[in-house]
Design a protein around this motif. Sequence first.
Motif, PDB file in Angstrom:
ATOM      1  N   VAL A 200     -18.979 -39.967  23.514  1.00 60.98           N
ATOM      2  CA  VAL A 200     -18.901 -40.931  22.417  1.00 60.98           C
ATOM      3  C   VAL A 200     -18.396 -42.284  22.920  1.00 60.98           C
ATOM      4  CG1 VAL A 200     -17.673 -41.471  20.266  1.00 60.98           C
ATOM      5  CG2 VAL A 200     -18.677 -39.193  20.611  1.00 60.98           C
ATOM      6  N   LEU A 201     -17.389 -42.241  23.778  1.00 60.04           N
ATOM      7  CA  LEU A 201     -16.852 -43.478  24.342  1.00 60.04           C
ATOM      8  C   LEU A 201     -17.927 -44.223  25.124  1.00 60.04           C
ATOM      9  CD1 LEU A 201     -14.270 -45.198  24.888  1.00 60.04           C
ATOM     10  CD2 LEU A 201     -13.964 -43.847  26.964  1.00 60.04           C
ATOM     11  N   GLU A 202     -18.638 -43.507  25.983  1.00 65.26           N
ATOM     12  CA  GLU A 202     -19.692 -44.146  26.775  1.00 65.26           C
ATOM     13  C   GLU A 202     -20.811 -44.685  25.889  1.00 65.26           C
ATOM     14  OE1 GLU A 202     -22.947 -43.317  30.324  1.00 65.26           O
ATOM     15  OE2 GLU A 202     -21.788 -41.623  29.511  1.00 65.26           O
ATOM     16  N   ALA A 203     -21.186 -43.914  24.875  1.00 65.36           N
ATOM     17  CA  ALA A 203     -22.269 -44.338  23.985  1.00 65.36           C
ATOM     18  C   ALA A 203     -21.945 -45.667  23.306  1.00 65.36           C
ATOM     19  CB  ALA A 203     -22.531 -43.262  22.937  1.00 65.36           C
ATOM     20  N   ALA A 204     -20.722 -45.776  22.792  1.00 65.40           N
ATOM     21  CA  ALA A 204     -20.334 -46.981  22.064  1.00 65.40           C
ATOM     22  C   ALA A 204     -20.297 -48.201  22.977  1.00 65.40           C
ATOM     23  CB  ALA A 204     -18.979 -46.765  21.397  1.00 65.40           C
ATOM     24  N   VAL A 205     -19.714 -48.047  24.163  1.00 67.17           N
ATOM     25  CA  VAL A 205     -19.625 -49.174  25.097  1.00 67.17           C
ATOM     26  C   VAL A 205     -21.014 -49.599  25.567  1.00 67.17           C
ATOM     27  CG1 VAL A 205     -18.806 -49.879  27.386  1.00 67.17           C
ATOM     28  CG2 VAL A 205     -17.288 -48.613  25.858  1.00 67.17           C
ATOM     29  N   THR A 206     -21.842 -48.616  25.888  1.00 64.42           N
ATOM     30  CA  THR A 206     -23.180 -48.921  26.401  1.00 64.42           C
ATOM     31  C   THR A 206     -24.049 -49.600  25.342  1.00 64.42           C
ATOM     32  OG1 THR A 206     -23.063 -47.034  27.915  1.00 64.42           O
ATOM     33  CG2 THR A 206     -25.253 -47.921  27.430  1.00 64.42           C
ATOM     34  N   ALA A 207     -23.987 -49.093  24.116  1.00 63.71           N
ATOM     35  CA  ALA A 207     -24.829 -49.642  23.051  1.00 63.71           C
ATOM     36  C   ALA A 207     -24.417 -51.058  22.662  1.00 63.71           C
ATOM     37  CB  ALA A 207     -24.775 -48.738  21.832  1.00 63.71           C
TER      38      ALA A 207
ATOM     39  N   ASN B 121     -23.567 -45.344  13.477  1.00 61.11           N
ATOM     40  CA  ASN B 121     -24.533 -44.677  14.340  1.00 61.11           C
ATOM     41  C   ASN B 121     -24.184 -43.220  14.616  1.00 61.11           C
ATOM     42  OD1 ASN B 121     -26.495 -46.933  15.450  1.00 61.11           O
ATOM     43  ND2 ASN B 121     -24.448 -47.829  15.362  1.00 61.11           N
ATOM     44  N   THR B 122     -25.169 -42.475  15.034  1.00 60.26           N
ATOM     45  CA  THR B 122     -25.015 -41.075  15.413  1.00 60.26           C
ATOM     46  C   THR B 122     -25.096 -40.957  16.928  1.00 60.26           C
ATOM     47  OG1 THR B 122     -25.987 -40.296  13.350  1.00 60.26           O
ATOM     48  CG2 THR B 122     -25.995 -38.758  15.189  1.00 60.26           C
ATOM     49  N   VAL B 123     -24.255 -40.140  17.511  1.00 62.73           N
ATOM     50  CA  VAL B 123     -24.262 -39.934  18.957  1.00 62.73           C
ATOM     51  C   VAL B 123     -24.643 -38.493  19.248  1.00 62.73           C
ATOM     52  CG1 VAL B 123     -22.923 -40.032  21.090  1.00 62.73           C
ATOM     53  CG2 VAL B 123     -22.460 -41.678  19.254  1.00 62.73           C
ATOM     54  N   ASN B 124     -25.625 -38.290  20.098  1.00 64.26           N
ATOM     55  CA  ASN B 124     -25.962 -36.951  20.542  1.00 64.26           C
ATOM     56  C   ASN B 124     -24.931 -36.503  21.565  1.00 64.26           C
ATOM     57  OD1 ASN B 124     -28.122 -36.254  19.016  1.00 64.26           O
ATOM     58  ND2 ASN B 124     -29.674 -36.736  20.545  1.00 64.26           N
ATOM     59  N   THR B 125     -24.308 -35.355  21.313  1.00 66.95           N
ATOM     60  CA  THR B 125     -23.259 -34.852  22.203  1.00 66.95           C
ATOM     61  C   THR B 125     -23.519 -33.397  22.557  1.00 66.95           C
ATOM     62  OG1 THR B 125     -21.742 -33.904  20.563  1.00 66.95           O
ATOM     63  CG2 THR B 125     -21.641 -36.300  20.900  1.00 66.95           C
ATOM     64  N   ILE B 126     -22.668 -32.872  23.391  1.00 67.73           N
ATOM     65  CA  ILE B 126     -22.738 -31.470  23.774  1.00 67.73           C
ATOM     66  C   ILE B 126     -22.592 -30.553  22.556  1.00 67.73           C
ATOM     67  CG2 ILE B 126     -20.254 -31.291  24.231  1.00 67.73           C
ATOM     68  CD1 ILE B 126     -20.944 -29.553  26.668  1.00 67.73           C
ATOM     69  N   GLU B 127     -21.934 -31.053  21.504  1.00 70.11           N
ATOM     70  CA  GLU B 127     -21.774 -30.280  20.267  1.00 70.11           C
ATOM     71  C   GLU B 127     -22.959 -30.419  19.324  1.00 70.11           C
ATOM     72  OE1 GLU B 127     -17.969 -30.924  18.316  1.00 70.11           O
ATOM     73  OE2 GLU B 127     -17.245 -31.895  20.140  1.00 70.11           O
TER      74      GLU B 127
ATOM     75  N   THR C 262     -30.587 -44.097  25.846  1.00 74.76           N
ATOM     76  CA  THR C 262     -30.432 -44.459  24.438  1.00 74.76           C
ATOM     77  C   THR C 262     -31.774 -44.571  23.762  1.00 74.76           C
ATOM     78  OG1 THR C 262     -30.384 -46.780  25.002  1.00 74.76           O
ATOM     79  CG2 THR C 262     -28.269 -45.669  24.868  1.00 74.76           C
ATOM     80  N   SER C 263     -31.787 -44.219  22.517  1.00 75.26           N
ATOM     81  CA  SER C 263     -33.003 -44.329  21.711  1.00 75.26           C
ATOM     82  C   SER C 263     -32.628 -44.923  20.368  1.00 75.26           C
ATOM     83  CB  SER C 263     -33.629 -42.947  21.526  1.00 75.26           C
ATOM     84  OG  SER C 263     -34.741 -43.044  20.673  1.00 75.26           O
ATOM     85  N   LEU C 264     -33.045 -46.143  20.122  1.00 79.31           N
ATOM     86  CA  LEU C 264     -32.692 -46.830  18.874  1.00 79.31           C
ATOM     87  C   LEU C 264     -33.712 -46.470  17.820  1.00 79.31           C
ATOM     88  CD1 LEU C 264     -30.619 -48.775  17.803  1.00 79.31           C
ATOM     89  CD2 LEU C 264     -32.179 -50.647  18.341  1.00 79.31           C
ATOM     90  N   LEU C 265     -33.256 -45.854  16.739  1.00 77.74           N
ATOM     91  CA  LEU C 265     -34.133 -45.418  15.667  1.00 77.74           C
ATOM     92  C   LEU C 265     -34.010 -46.392  14.508  1.00 77.74           C
ATOM     93  CD1 LEU C 265     -33.346 -41.619  15.737  1.00 77.74           C
ATOM     94  CD2 LEU C 265     -35.116 -42.863  16.974  1.00 77.74           C
ATOM     95  N   GLY C 266     -35.139 -46.991  14.124  1.00 78.60           N
ATOM     96  CA  GLY C 266     -35.142 -47.953  13.032  1.00 78.60           C
ATOM     97  C   GLY C 266     -34.435 -49.227  13.442  1.00 78.60           C
ATOM     98  N   THR C 267     -33.707 -49.804  12.519  1.00 81.49           N
ATOM     99  CA  THR C 267     -33.006 -51.059  12.778  1.00 81.49           C
ATOM    100  C   THR C 267     -31.720 -50.814  13.535  1.00 81.49           C
ATOM    101  OG1 THR C 267     -32.027 -50.864  10.608  1.00 81.49           O
ATOM    102  CG2 THR C 267     -34.001 -52.207  10.786  1.00 81.49           C
ATOM    103  N   ALA C 268     -30.748 -50.160  12.891  1.00 79.91           N
ATOM    104  CA  ALA C 268     -29.508 -49.838  13.597  1.00 79.91           C
ATOM    105  C   ALA C 268     -28.870 -48.650  12.914  1.00 79.91           C
ATOM    106  CB  ALA C 268     -28.570 -51.026  13.583  1.00 79.91           C
ATOM    107  N   LEU C 269     -29.715 -47.822  12.313  1.00 82.96           N
ATOM    108  CA  LEU C 269     -29.177 -46.708  11.552  1.00 82.96           C
ATOM    109  C   LEU C 269     -28.601 -45.655  12.456  1.00 82.96           C
ATOM    110  CD1 LEU C 269     -31.949 -46.295   8.841  1.00 82.96           C
ATOM    111  CD2 LEU C 269     -29.728 -47.399   8.624  1.00 82.96           C
ATOM    112  N   SER C 270     -29.250 -45.439  13.635  1.00 80.80           N
ATOM    113  CA  SER C 270     -28.799 -44.328  14.461  1.00 80.80           C
ATOM    114  C   SER C 270     -29.207 -44.528  15.891  1.00 80.80           C
ATOM    115  CB  SER C 270     -29.377 -43.020  13.921  1.00 80.80           C
ATOM    116  OG  SER C 270     -29.154 -41.992  14.824  1.00 80.80           O
ATOM    117  N   LEU C 271     -28.242 -44.377  16.789  1.00 87.25           N
ATOM    118  CA  LEU C 271     -28.538 -44.414  18.210  1.00 87.25           C
ATOM    119  C   LEU C 271     -28.145 -43.080  18.796  1.00 87.25           C
ATOM    120  CD1 LEU C 271     -28.050 -47.217  20.747  1.00 87.25           C
ATOM    121  CD2 LEU C 271     -27.288 -44.933  21.293  1.00 87.25           C
ATOM    122  N   LEU C 272     -29.125 -42.372  19.348  1.00 84.71           N
ATOM    123  CA  LEU C 272     -28.876 -41.027  19.867  1.00 84.71           C
ATOM    124  C   LEU C 272     -28.803 -41.124  21.379  1.00 84.71           C
ATOM    125  CD1 LEU C 272     -31.348 -39.046  17.606  1.00 84.71           C
ATOM    126  CD2 LEU C 272     -28.947 -39.610  17.226  1.00 84.71           C
ATOM    127  N   LEU C 273     -27.633 -40.849  21.882  1.00 85.97           N
ATOM    128  CA  LEU C 273     -27.393 -41.026  23.312  1.00 85.97           C
ATOM    129  C   LEU C 273     -27.508 -39.712  24.046  1.00 85.97           C
ATOM    130  CD1 LEU C 273     -26.145 -43.315  25.334  1.00 85.97           C
ATOM    131  CD2 LEU C 273     -24.261 -41.703  25.327  1.00 85.97           C
TER     132      LEU C 273
END
Length: 407
Positions: free
Chosen positions: A334-341, A357-363, A10-21
């Motif tokens: 997406v499911l894993e990202a939300a639970v982990t974050a 938040n934004t999640v980095n995915t295969i798409e 995980t990489s938290l960008l800024g305050t809580a605008l976006s977490l790219l997993l």
Amino acid sequence: MTTASFKPITSLLGTALSLLLGLQLLSTPAQAAPSGTPIKVGGTLAMTGPLSATAMVHKLVGEIYVEELNKKNGLLGRPVEWILKDDQSKPDLARTLYEQIVTVDKADLLIGPYATANILSAMGVAQRYNKVLIHHTFGIPSLAKYDMQFPTWATGVDPATTGPNLVFDALAAGPKPPKTIAIVTSKFPSVHFMSVGAREVAKKRGLTEVLYLEWEFGNRDFGAIASRLKEAKPDFIWGGVIALEGILLLDAMKKIDYPAPQMFHFLPSPGPMLKSPDAKNALAMTIFEQHAPMTSNTGAAEFAKIFNERAAKAGLPDTFVDTQAAASFAAWQVLEAAVTATKSLDDRTLAIWLKKNTVNTIEGPMRFDGVNNYGDDVSKIKQVQNGEWVVVWPKAYAKPGVKMQLP
């Protein structure tokens, strides 16, 4: 059921605008094995019935994801158990089974079934019990009214307009743009929805409609439809097909010596379509295919290695990662990202996080802050060429060196 695990980065960008997993399937160092009471993720798939050929792809993806998850640290340090039931391609049965999953099996989290009608049934249950539902193949965004549903089939909020326009843009840039069109479609909800949209878009773009036909989902006899197509002689056929319907239609056309003109298949079973000699140069919608530049997306290259091997062992007709496998994999990401974050299994907490938040995915990056929780449209057009599906449009996502071919 054998279960498993992925380690998120995980990489938290800024305050809580976006977490790219990001996920590292193969290269992440091993962690302590998960322990404690399993976290139950419940859902159904059409393991039998007319949708089963495609749903088997989703089943394999889920098995791979959960197995890899549990090889690492599970979710929140606990093992993950996937409670999977067969909805037999029936929306009413899907509804009943999701009721069981929530009330009897006591699932902590829900993941959606395959195909729009069944997802809509599951969505109703999720809403009744205030559960988050992450799903992967819902085709009518305007019906996704529930506030805690999150789609990973990233078609944008208006695919009945943007989807057909994407197809016709590809044709216009191709070697021989069509002037006449036949639209034939199943009444399966998402397919029919898109085909009705294609009819309107084609008219606005100046194509002459020479035939429009519908059939009931589950139809197996396409002889009369093939005959009508042969009489109409369209330059281009829009096939509102799902699962094996496209193959059955092509077979019926072959039996009356009618070689298919350029033809688009909305949601075909990718493997059977790929293997059919009658489907040479067939077009279809996609969100991901296993080639550059998309293989650089989060988790794509690593997942492809595992999926290719497992799909071959399972005897799937197409062993490549395609739109179905990618949408399914993204749902688990997406499911894993939300639970982990959030470090939580609380549905409301997960829903709030996903909307912010934004999640980095295969798409690619995926967000859920648009109408009905939809984000960007990542649709593309692919074609069967030389024994594989390849993206041909837009050019930025086309396989290097590939252009659209005529039948």
